[in-house]
Structures are given as structure tokens and as C-alpha cells.
Design a protein around this motif. Structure first.
Motif, PDB file in Angstrom:
ATOM      1  N   PRO A  39       0.769  -1.313  -0.365  1.00  0.00           N
ATOM      2  CA  PRO A  39      -0.196   0.021   0.543  1.00  0.00           C
ATOM      3  C   PRO A  39       0.900   0.633   0.115  1.00  0.00           C
ATOM      4  N   GLN A  40       0.312   2.117  -0.908  1.00  0.00           N
ATOM      5  CA  GLN A  40       1.838   3.081  -1.080  1.00  0.00           C
ATOM      6  C   GLN A  40       0.954   4.283  -0.791  1.00  0.00           C
ATOM      7  N   GLN A  41      -0.257   4.379   0.522  1.00  0.00           N
ATOM      8  CA  GLN A  41      -0.435   5.306   1.883  1.00  0.00           C
ATOM      9  C   GLN A  41       0.834   5.351   2.637  1.00  0.00           C
ATOM     10  N   TYR A  42       0.879   4.694   3.442  1.00  0.00           N
ATOM     11  CA  TYR A  42       2.114   4.804   3.963  1.00  0.00           C
ATOM     12  C   TYR A  42       3.480   5.309   3.831  1.00  0.00           C
ATOM     13  N   TYR A  43       3.857   5.044   2.518  1.00  0.00           N
ATOM     14  CA  TYR A  43       4.940   4.922   1.967  1.00  0.00           C
ATOM     15  C   TYR A  43       5.418   6.704   1.258  1.00  0.00           C
ATOM     16  N   ILE A  44       4.851   7.854   1.400  1.00  0.00           N
ATOM     17  CA  ILE A  44       4.620   8.619   0.538  1.00  0.00           C
ATOM     18  C   ILE A  44       5.846   9.802   0.861  1.00  0.00           C
ATOM     19  N   ASP A  45       6.817   9.254   1.998  1.00  0.00           N
ATOM     20  CA  ASP A  45       7.873  10.152   2.409  1.00  0.00           C
ATOM     21  C   ASP A  45       9.012   8.593   1.578  1.00  0.00           C
ATOM     22  N   TYR A  46       9.027   8.140   1.293  1.00  0.00           N
ATOM     23  CA  TYR A  46       9.915   7.022   1.174  1.00  0.00           C
ATOM     24  C   TYR A  46      10.239   6.987  -0.586  1.00  0.00           C
ATOM     25  N   ILE A  48      10.070   5.357  -3.017  1.00  0.00           N
ATOM     26  CA  ILE A  48      10.056   3.875  -3.937  1.00  0.00           C
ATOM     27  C   ILE A  48      10.065   4.889  -4.954  1.00  0.00           C
ATOM     28  N   GLN A  49       9.332   4.635  -6.211  1.00  0.00           N
ATOM     29  CA  GLN A  49      10.623   4.588  -7.830  1.00  0.00           C
ATOM     30  C   GLN A  49      10.462   3.433  -8.795  1.00  0.00           C
ATOM     31  N   GLU A  50       9.153   3.705  -9.772  1.00  0.00           N
ATOM     32  CA  GLU A  50       8.817   2.231 -10.500  1.00  0.00           C
ATOM     33  C   GLU A  50      10.600   2.214 -11.045  1.00  0.00           C
ATOM     34  N   LYS A  51      10.558   0.983 -11.457  1.00  0.00           N
ATOM     35  CA  LYS A  51      11.279   0.593 -12.052  1.00  0.00           C
ATOM     36  C   LYS A  51      12.916   0.388 -11.500  1.00  0.00           C
ATOM     37  N   LYS A  52      12.777   0.313 -10.046  1.00  0.00           N
ATOM     38  CA  LYS A  52      13.538   0.433  -9.372  1.00  0.00           C
ATOM     39  C   LYS A  52      13.804  -0.604  -8.776  1.00  0.00           C
ATOM     40  N   ASN A  53      14.294  -0.647  -7.528  1.00  0.00           N
ATOM     41  CA  ASN A  53      15.188  -2.372  -6.426  1.00  0.00           C
ATOM     42  C   ASN A  53      14.774  -1.351  -5.189  1.00  0.00           C
ATOM     43  N   ILE A  54      14.366  -2.180  -4.199  1.00  0.00           N
ATOM     44  CA  ILE A  54      13.742  -1.893  -3.208  1.00  0.00           C
ATOM     45  C   ILE A  54      14.539  -3.062  -2.094  1.00  0.00           C
ATOM     46  N   ILE A  55      14.022  -2.328  -0.881  1.00  0.00           N
ATOM     47  CA  ILE A  55      14.752  -3.469  -0.253  1.00  0.00           C
ATOM     48  C   ILE A  55      13.526  -3.630   1.446  1.00  0.00           C
ATOM     49  N   CYS A  56      12.670  -4.986   1.593  1.00  0.00           N
ATOM     50  CA  CYS A  56      11.884  -5.024   2.351  1.00  0.00           C
ATOM     51  C   CYS A  56      12.433  -6.204   2.953  1.00  0.00           C
ATOM     52  N   ASN A  57      11.952  -6.072   4.168  1.00  0.00           N
ATOM     53  CA  ASN A  57      11.851  -6.699   5.755  1.00  0.00           C
ATOM     54  C   ASN A  57      10.635  -8.037   6.076  1.00  0.00           C
ATOM     55  N   VAL A  58      10.648  -8.721   5.772  1.00  0.00           N
ATOM     56  CA  VAL A  58       9.047  -9.459   6.095  1.00  0.00           C
ATOM     57  C   VAL A  58       8.537  -9.589   7.351  1.00  0.00           C
ATOM     58  N   HIS A  73      13.557   1.571   6.085  1.00  0.00           N
ATOM     59  CA  HIS A  73      13.236   3.368   6.079  1.00  0.00           C
ATOM     60  C   HIS A  73      14.403   3.732   5.795  1.00  0.00           C
ATOM     61  N   PRO A  74      14.323   5.168   5.395  1.00  0.00           N
ATOM     62  CA  PRO A  74      14.952   6.103   4.907  1.00  0.00           C
ATOM     63  C   PRO A  74      15.891   6.530   5.384  1.00  0.00           C
ATOM     64  N   ILE A  75      15.900   6.747   6.600  1.00  0.00           N
ATOM     65  CA  ILE A  75      17.061   6.826   7.633  1.00  0.00           C
ATOM     66  C   ILE A  75      17.141   5.992   8.612  1.00  0.00           C
ATOM     67  N   TYR A  76      16.498   4.924   9.579  1.00  0.00           N
ATOM     68  CA  TYR A  76      16.459   4.155  10.567  1.00  0.00           C
ATOM     69  C   TYR A  76      16.255   2.749  10.129  1.00  0.00           C
ATOM     70  N   TYR A 107       8.181  11.967  18.193  1.00  0.00           N
ATOM     71  CA  TYR A 107       9.530  12.605  17.131  1.00  0.00           C
ATOM     72  C   TYR A 107      10.176  13.266  17.127  1.00  0.00           C
ATOM     73  N   ASN A 108      10.887  13.984  16.169  1.00  0.00           N
ATOM     74  CA  ASN A 108      12.634  14.317  16.520  1.00  0.00           C
ATOM     75  C   ASN A 108      12.810  14.855  14.684  1.00  0.00           C
ATOM     76  N   ASP A 109      13.726  15.837  14.804  1.00  0.00           N
ATOM     77  CA  ASP A 109      14.076  16.412  13.483  1.00  0.00           C
ATOM     78  C   ASP A 109      14.237  15.312  12.392  1.00  0.00           C
ATOM     79  N   LYS A 110      13.852  13.948  12.286  1.00  0.00           N
ATOM     80  CA  LYS A 110      14.322  13.101  10.768  1.00  0.00           C
ATOM     81  C   LYS A 110      13.026  12.495  11.404  1.00  0.00           C
ATOM     82  N   THR A 111      11.898  12.174  11.987  1.00  0.00           N
ATOM     83  CA  THR A 111      10.600  12.135  11.295  1.00  0.00           C
ATOM     84  C   THR A 111       9.968  12.503  12.542  1.00  0.00           C
ATOM     85  N   ASN A 112       8.443  12.347  12.552  1.00  0.00           N
ATOM     86  CA  ASN A 112       7.107  12.478  13.116  1.00  0.00           C
ATOM     87  C   ASN A 112       6.746  10.893  13.688  1.00  0.00           C
ATOM     88  N   LYS A 113       6.429  10.494  12.496  1.00  0.00           N
ATOM     89  CA  LYS A 113       5.934   8.770  12.037  1.00  0.00           C
ATOM     90  C   LYS A 113       6.783   7.732  13.600  1.00  0.00           C
TER      91      LYS A 113
END
Length: 151
Positions: A39-46, A48-58, A73-76, A107-113
Motif C-alpha cells: 500500500p502506497q499510503q504509508y510510504y509517501i515519504d519513502y 520508492i520509484q517504479e522500475k527500481k529495486n527496494i529492500i523489504c523486511n518480511v 526505512h530511509p533513515i533508521y 518525534y524528532n527532527d528526522k521523523t514524526n512517525k
């Protein structure tokens, strides 16, 4: 054919973004050609781009065999420690059982989630307050933290 295992990371190819009646989803393809919806809704700030690879944890495989993926996660990363401002306690409801549980919003200066899951270790009467916290899980782009020490 390899079976994905809970708690392990795998590479996925982001094929495309599609719209379904309940929202937008990325179609991910694993190294063995199997497809998954993210679902895209949670990862708007990530990034993630079409036709690219990403790493996911199960994160979880439920009893029906549904696989819940969490993009890196892009930071942590798990077990990272950082300073967070804890703001207030929040009651949430477990989806499966309907039981209430509590978290402390952070929250901190890197994330509010972010939320602290060991809220019993926090003096909620003195919020907002800064704590050193450890990332113990990442779920739906939200950091789940353990409060380690007060600053």
C-alpha cells in the motif's frame, strides 16, 4: 523456489503503481517472479520509484499465508538509537482482537512517525520530554521505539 521467511530482508523490483478501489498500491516482484502488493499510503515519504529495486523486511506471514512487507526505512534501521521528544499517550485498538493498548507519541527532527511501545517506562505526567530511544520495529512506516533513558 525459495520461501520468504519472517524477519528476513529480500530484494524486490517495483514494477508499477496501480489504483484499486481501496487505494494505490505498488506491485513488487521478488527475485523468483512472485508479485506482492504494497500500500502506497504509508510510504509517501519513502523514495520508492517504479522500475527500481527496494529492500523489504518480511514483518509477518499470517495464518492465511499473506505476507506483510516493510520497505527499508530511509533513515533508521532496527536497533538504531536516537533522541526523541515524547509528547503524549495515545490509546489504540488492536485490529484483530479489538483490545485497547497504549503508546506514547514521539518525534524528532528526522521523523514524526514514531511511538514508544514500552510506555510504562515513561513518566507520562512530565511530557513532553526527551528520551534516548531504540528502534525495535518498523511497521507501516512508523518507528516503534523502546524508551531507554531520559535526557
Amino acid at each position: 523456489m525459495v520461501t520468504l521467511e519472517e524477519g528476513k530482508e529480500y530484494n524486490f523490483f517495483v514494477e508499477k503503481l496501480i489504483s484499486l478501489p481501496d487505494g494505490k498500491y505498488f506491485i513488487l516482484i521478488d527475485d523468483w517472479g512472485r508479485k506482492y502488493l504494497l500500500p502506497q499510503q504509508y510510504y509517501i515519504d519513502y523514495p520508492i520509484q517504479e522500475k527500481k529495486n527496494i529492500i523489504c523486511n518480511v514483518n509477518k506471514i499470517n495464518c492465511n499465508g499473506k505476507i506483510f512487507l516493510e520497505p527499508q526505512h530511509p533513515i533508521y534501521r532496527l536497533n538504531d538509537m536516537d533522541k526523541f521528544t515524547l509528547t503524549s499517550i495515545q490509546q489504540r485498538i488492536k485490529q484483530r482482537t479489538g483490545e485497547p493498548y497504549y503508546v506514547v507519541l514521539a518525534y524528532n527532527d528526522k521523523t514524526n512517525k514514531a511511538v514508544v511501545i514500552n510506555y510504562q517506562q515513561v513518566n507520562v505526567q512530565n511530557l513532553p520530554q526527551q528520551y534516548i530511544c531504540k528502534v525495535v520495529k518498523i511497521k507501516k512506516a512508523e518507528l516503534q521505539l523502546e524508551a531507554i533513558s531520559i535526557l
